[in-house]
Design a protein around this motif. Sequence first.
Motif, PDB file in Angstrom:
ATOM      1  N   VAL A  37      26.881  35.592  36.517  1.00  0.00           N
ATOM      2  CA  VAL A  37      26.771  36.975  36.053  1.00  0.00           C
ATOM      3  C   VAL A  37      27.936  37.326  35.136  1.00  0.00           C
ATOM      4  N   ASP A  38      29.129  36.886  35.494  1.00  0.00           N
ATOM      5  CA  ASP A  38      30.305  37.191  34.668  1.00  0.00           C
ATOM      6  C   ASP A  38      30.148  36.615  33.264  1.00  0.00           C
ATOM      7  N   VAL A  39      29.680  35.372  33.189  1.00  0.00           N
ATOM      8  CA  VAL A  39      29.489  34.740  31.885  1.00  0.00           C
ATOM      9  C   VAL A  39      28.392  35.452  31.107  1.00  0.00           C
ATOM     10  N   ALA A  40      27.331  35.855  31.785  1.00  0.00           N
ATOM     11  CA  ALA A  40      26.231  36.563  31.129  1.00  0.00           C
ATOM     12  C   ALA A  40      26.714  37.871  30.524  1.00  0.00           C
ATOM     13  N   CYS A  41      27.543  38.598  31.267  1.00  0.00           N
ATOM     14  CA  CYS A  41      28.075  39.869  30.747  1.00  0.00           C
ATOM     15  C   CYS A  41      28.968  39.623  29.541  1.00  0.00           C
ATOM     16  N   GLN A  42      29.752  38.549  29.576  1.00  0.00           N
ATOM     17  CA  GLN A  42      30.623  38.219  28.446  1.00  0.00           C
ATOM     18  C   GLN A  42      29.798  37.834  27.221  1.00  0.00           C
ATOM     19  N   VAL A  43      28.728  37.062  27.439  1.00  0.00           N
ATOM     20  CA  VAL A  43      27.875  36.645  26.333  1.00  0.00           C
ATOM     21  C   VAL A  43      27.242  37.849  25.657  1.00  0.00           C
ATOM     22  N   LEU A  44      26.736  38.775  26.455  1.00  0.00           N
ATOM     23  CA  LEU A  44      26.113  39.977  25.886  1.00  0.00           C
ATOM     24  C   LEU A  44      27.137  40.835  25.155  1.00  0.00           C
TER      25      LEU A  44
END
Length: 406
Positions: A37-44
């Motif tokens: 989830v953390d990586v997904a938020c950073q990607v977005l």
Amino acid sequence: MHSLKVLILEDHPFQLMALHQMLNANGVFDVLTAESVDVACQVLSRRGPVDIAICDLHMEGPDGLAFIRHLAESGLAASVIILSGAETCVIDSVGKLARHMGVNVLGCVQKPASSIVLHQLLRRYLEQDCCAPAVVRLPQYPELLDLTAAQLAEGQNQWVVHYQPKVAHDGKLVGAEALVRWQHPCLGLLYPGQFLRLIERAGLLDTMSLHVLDQALAYSARFQSQTGNALPVAVNITPHMLARPDLHDQVKAALERHAVPASALTLEMIETVGCTPDEHQLEGLLHLRILGCQLSIDDFGMDGSNVQRLLELPFSELKLPSEFVRGMATDGRKAAVVAGALIMARRMNLKVVVEGVETAEDLQAIKALGQPVMQGYFIARPMPGAELLEWVGKRDETSIAHLATA
């Protein structure tokens, strides 16, 4: 579908690779990936919003539900596909909660996903026919964002109507739902998910709805001139439209202009979470019912649509959404919900329309429970009026019998 931008949140390498390949096979190449989830938020945050986020639920650290909450608060994904190995009841409950958060959930799917199912969900995103999608981006058509409200209104002749047939249990055509499309001179045929938010922000949603209403009644009259019977048509309206003091007069004038009986027009009311019609809207509903129009509560059981609303308002029909129907043949809980709705509707003297019939198995399961009106891709996709006339002409006794025994 090459213009879609999709994010995959999946912590299993093989599942991630399989999803990526399936998206590529469906013509989607702008794919972002994240294993947490953390990586997904950073990607977005770094790459910007996406059209669709495919979200797993089980993972180390924050789970998929936490990511869905983030999407609801940030608006960084226009739609979500929930894909998980969790129990069906858990996945469906997450989907329901996500919708209450305002997230546009395309589907809730158990692993492993197939390329066919994924293709259907991607098409569903492009072909969404809701009146007010929660979040819709237009990154692939930035030139649309530069159009003013006046320029959009001048292009009304580009707003066209497609019709999705509704059939009885024996395959007989009983009506059609009128669905708007935008025939853009340069971009081609656009689906509601690609432009409705723009229309809404320009304050033209009522204008578009009335345009669809007029076109649908004109087609019903044309259908009558060629077949001998006016085609019953259903048109979506929003609760906001009901407060218009001129709505009754507008509808009545359109019916008279095209010489279509009021009983041939069904107005499908699209509700949103927490939307309760006020006194003026209730008065608007009653005026339309007195006129003789039919009134349908769309997506019954979703968001704000519930039994209390049926008791309070003068509906003549309820529509069961595809979320309850899809996969019903193998899901006893969904079958129980549909069966209960059919029994309740019969006792309340309400007609029932079941939408989202996409497989022969689902159609057979519906027929085993009762005889509602049905619509969905297994029966026919939305089509231009001329194609609908051809479709009707080709439906001989053999084809009807085939549908009846499918």
